[in-house]
Design an enzyme around this catalytic site. Structure first.
Site, PDB file in Angstrom:
ATOM      1  CE1 TYR A 143       7.550   7.814  12.407  1.00 41.89           C
ATOM      2  CE2 TYR A 143       9.665   8.926  12.582  1.00 41.89           C
ATOM      3  CZ  TYR A 143       8.913   7.773  12.643  1.00 41.89           C
ATOM      4  OH  TYR A 143       9.511   6.581  12.945  1.00 41.89           O
ATOM      5  CG  MET A 173       0.620   0.867   6.674  1.00 42.35           C
ATOM      6  SD  MET A 173       1.692   2.240   6.224  1.00 42.35           S
ATOM      7  CE  MET A 173       1.434   2.413   4.481  1.00 42.35           C
TER       8      MET A 173
HETATM    9  N1  LIG Z   1       7.051   1.426  14.839  1.00 41.65           N
HETATM   10  C1  LIG Z   1       8.184   1.229  14.194  1.00 41.65           C
HETATM   11  O1  LIG Z   1       9.263   1.201  14.745  1.00 41.65           O
HETATM   12  C2  LIG Z   1       8.122   1.009  12.709  1.00 41.65           C
HETATM   13  C3  LIG Z   1       9.234   0.563  12.001  1.00 41.65           C
HETATM   14  C4  LIG Z   1       9.114   0.313  10.640  1.00 41.65           C
HETATM   15  C5  LIG Z   1       7.893   0.543  10.003  1.00 41.65           C
HETATM   16  N2  LIG Z   1       6.856   1.024  10.738  1.00 41.65           N
HETATM   17  C6  LIG Z   1       5.537   1.258  10.151  1.00 41.65           C
HETATM   18  O2  LIG Z   1       5.074   0.045   9.627  1.00 41.65           O
HETATM   19  C7  LIG Z   1       4.231   0.286   8.532  1.00 41.65           C
HETATM   20  C8  LIG Z   1       4.732  -0.529   7.356  1.00 41.65           C
HETATM   21  O3  LIG Z   1       6.020  -0.063   7.004  1.00 41.65           O
HETATM   22  P1  LIG Z   1       6.851  -0.790   5.846  1.00 41.65           P
HETATM   23  O4  LIG Z   1       8.116  -0.082   5.654  1.00 41.65           O
HETATM   24  O5  LIG Z   1       6.825  -2.255   6.116  1.00 41.65           O
HETATM   25  O6  LIG Z   1       5.907  -0.445   4.635  1.00 41.65           O
HETATM   26  P2  LIG Z   1       5.952  -0.887   3.139  1.00 41.65           P
HETATM   27  O7  LIG Z   1       7.053  -1.836   2.867  1.00 41.65           O
HETATM   28  O8  LIG Z   1       5.855   0.371   2.343  1.00 41.65           O
HETATM   29  O9  LIG Z   1       4.574  -1.697   3.042  1.00 41.65           O
HETATM   30  C9  LIG Z   1       3.375  -1.056   3.346  1.00 41.65           C
HETATM   31  C10 LIG Z   1       2.388  -2.104   3.810  1.00 41.65           C
HETATM   32  O10 LIG Z   1       1.218  -1.461   4.269  1.00 41.65           O
HETATM   33  C11 LIG Z   1       0.092  -1.902   3.478  1.00 41.65           C
HETATM   34  N3  LIG Z   1      -0.814  -0.776   3.274  1.00 41.65           N
HETATM   35  C12 LIG Z   1      -0.581   0.367   2.581  1.00 41.65           C
HETATM   36  N4  LIG Z   1      -1.664   1.156   2.638  1.00 41.65           N
HETATM   37  C13 LIG Z   1      -2.599   0.484   3.362  1.00 41.65           C
HETATM   38  C14 LIG Z   1      -3.948   0.767   3.761  1.00 41.65           C
HETATM   39  N5  LIG Z   1      -4.531   1.921   3.454  1.00 41.65           N
HETATM   40  N6  LIG Z   1      -4.589  -0.154   4.489  1.00 41.65           N
HETATM   41  C15 LIG Z   1      -4.011  -1.329   4.825  1.00 41.65           C
HETATM   42  N7  LIG Z   1      -2.736  -1.655   4.493  1.00 41.65           N
HETATM   43  C16 LIG Z   1      -2.056  -0.754   3.761  1.00 41.65           C
HETATM   44  C17 LIG Z   1       0.718  -2.354   2.173  1.00 41.65           C
HETATM   45  O11 LIG Z   1      -0.187  -3.250   1.564  1.00 41.65           O
HETATM   46  P3  LIG Z   1      -0.511  -3.170  -0.005  1.00 41.65           P
HETATM   47  O12 LIG Z   1       0.648  -3.836  -0.707  1.00 41.65           O
HETATM   48  O13 LIG Z   1      -1.768  -3.911  -0.112  1.00 41.65           O
HETATM   49  O14 LIG Z   1      -0.624  -1.719  -0.377  1.00 41.65           O
HETATM   50  C18 LIG Z   1       1.978  -3.039   2.678  1.00 41.65           C
HETATM   51  O15 LIG Z   1       1.691  -4.288   3.212  1.00 41.65           O
HETATM   52  C19 LIG Z   1       4.240   1.797   8.318  1.00 41.65           C
HETATM   53  O16 LIG Z   1       3.137   2.342   8.990  1.00 41.65           O
HETATM   54  C20 LIG Z   1       5.531   2.224   8.987  1.00 41.65           C
HETATM   55  O17 LIG Z   1       5.523   3.565   9.396  1.00 41.65           O
HETATM   56  C21 LIG Z   1       6.942   1.250  12.055  1.00 41.65           C
END
Ligand SMILES: NC(=O)c1ccc[n+]([C@@H]2O[C@H](COP(=O)([O-])OP(=O)(O)OC[C@H]3O[C@@H](n4cnc5c(N)ncnc54)[C@H](OP(=O)(O)O)[C@@H]3O)[C@@H](O)[C@H]2O)c1
Length: 405
Positions: free
Chosen positions: A101, A312
């Site tokens: 990260y 993801m």
């Molecule tokens: N850029 C930014 O500022 C920022 C801010 C916040 C979050 N993020 C990123 O956004 C993403 C989601 O974060 P979150 O906190 O919303 O996560 P979360 O609540 O833990 O949810 C994870 C999501 O990703 C899906 N997922 C997990 N493994 C996967 C795979 N191998 N292929 C496809 N989908 C998959 C899950 O689907 P399932 O339920 O089907 O497993 C779920 O929809 C992460 O990569 C995080 O680092 C980025």
């Protein structure tokens, strides 16, 4: 979404039903123990005993995390002592421990170790339990959130100075879990929906990872602002229809699986939903990457905006040149940490607006699995809980909820 289709999707992906994390881990609780008035004994000299999940080198959480016990001297001068109430386990926290990260934590010997260590966790809410005489604008009992990543929130207590925290101005109707999870995901969804594609009421956006924290926030904010959402989730062996219903209850207009998205007839279906294509899909939010993200980009109308904020699937984003040349689709990235650093006042306003929506009943927390952390909670239970959150298809986001610490 037809249930037969969903089942076929799951089979094609070779998904197996996941055991319920609640059943598998006995340390999960549903009662909010942070409401407990009980506190541990503090030494006669005012030293606070603290525990923290720390690491001295990057690697997989199960290999590098350890529970470190230390003491915190009484707060004096500009210092604050905090007792944590709740702290989520976000995908970025795991990436940070793995060393992949971009925002690095501070490795320090200040917690009494010979080798520098860092405390894991970036987001959370804590209560001010004591403060030095020079601290202004904060009082004992106030709830504070972390101003920037890298604070180290997977810990029972911390000592810090006021510039590293933001006071929660109005706690009415706000739970510790809401306060602990409002700074990252809801702000990310909020800024992406407001900042790209000049979205207006009635406009469509499409997103993958729609059941994640950011995805659910985007669905709910879109409902408040009158935007329409086309939501993509991964099909699962069981419960796809139930998940789709849950997202529709939050305000999702359409929910489909990634297999449906990649089917040849999908573009025709999009036309049906968008009045024969007369209602353009102006924005796409991508946190998955790989083939499903390529398919999602093709749903965009000419001149649309595609924002990537996560990866993801760990698969690269591959784009046909025609999307850039003939459809003039604009590709962007978004990182909430950089935005918050650039626009701290806007971040505060965004958090306050989301909390206002929570009070009005227009915004719900992401489903969570509460991971109770008490003074006696064992190291292996805490590390096991972190490891558990690495699996997909989860019922909720893991959140450490601090009890008697
Ligand atoms: N850029 C930014 O500022 C920022 C801010 C916040 C979050 N993020 C990123 O956004 C993403 C989601 O974060 P979150 O906190 O919303 O996560 P979360 O609540 O833990 O949810 C994870 C999501 O990703 C899906 N997922 C997990 N493994 C996967 C795979 N191998 N292929 C496809 N989908 C998959 C899950 O689907 P399932 O339920 O089907 O497993 C779920 O929809 C992460 O990569 C995080 O680092 C980025």
């Amino acid at each position: 979404m037809a249930s037969k289709r969903a089942t076929a999707t799951a089979t094609a992906l070779r998904l197996t039903p996941q055991p319920s994390p609640r059943a598998a881990t006995s340390y999960l609780r549903t009662t909010p123990p942070f409401l407990s008035p009980h506190r541990r004994h503090i030494s006669a000299y005012g030293y606070e005993q603290a525990k923290a999940l720390t690491f001295s080198k990057y690697g997989e959480p199960a290999d590098v995390l350890s529970l470190h016990t230390h003491s915190i001297s009484p707060a004096h001068s500009h210092n604050l002592t905090l007792r944590f109430l709740a702290a989520p386990i976000n995908p970025a926290d795991i990436n940070q421990i793995q060393g992949v990260y971009p925002s690095k934590p501070a490795f320090t010997t200040a917690l009494g170790t010979a080798t520098p260590i860092a405390v894991a966790g970036n987001e959370g809410v804590a209560e001010v339990i004591s403060l030095g005489s020079s601290v202004k604008g904060l009082a004992k009992g106030d709830w504070v959130m972390m101003k920037a990543p890298g604070f180290g929130t997977w810990r029972t207590h911390a000592q810090t100075t006021p510039e590293h925290v933001t006071r929660l101005e109005d706690r009415r109707g706000i739970s510790a879990i809401t306060a602990a999870t409002v700074s990252v995901n809801p702000c990310t969804a909020y800024r992406m929906l407001r900042g790209f594609g000049a979205m207006r009421p009635g406009d469509w956006f499409v997103q993958n990872g729609a059941n994640g924290g950011v995805g659910r926030a985007a669905i709910q904010l879109a409902r408040v602002w009158g935007f329409r959402s086309l939501n993509i989730v991964r099909g699962r062996a069981e419960g796809t229809d139930e998940l789709a219903r849950e997202l529709r209850d939050l305000g999702a207009d359409v929910v489909v699986t990634d297999a449906e998205l990649q089917a040849p007839e999908f573009r025709e279906r999009v036309k049906e939903w968008t009045a024969g294509g007369r209602e353009p899909v102006k924005l796409a939010l991508n946190c998955v990457g790989g083939k499903p993200a390529t398919a999602m980009a093709k749903v965009l109308a000419p001149g649309g905006h595609f924002v990537t904020y996560g990866a993801m699937s760990k698969q690269p984003l591959t784009l046909p040149a025609s999307l850039l040349i003939f459809k003039d689709v604009h590709f962007h990235g978004f990182w909430v940490s950089k935005w918050a650093e650039r626009e701290p006042d806007e971040k505060k306003r965004t958090v306050e607006h989301v909390l206002e929506l929570v009070r009005k009943g227009e915004f719900k927390d992401v489903p969570v699995e509460e991971l109770l952390w008490e003074w006696e909670t064992k190291e292996e239970e805490l590390i096991g809980a972190v490891k558990g959150t690495l699996e997909g298809f989860r019922k909720g986001k893991g959140v450490f909820v601090f009890g008697r610490t």
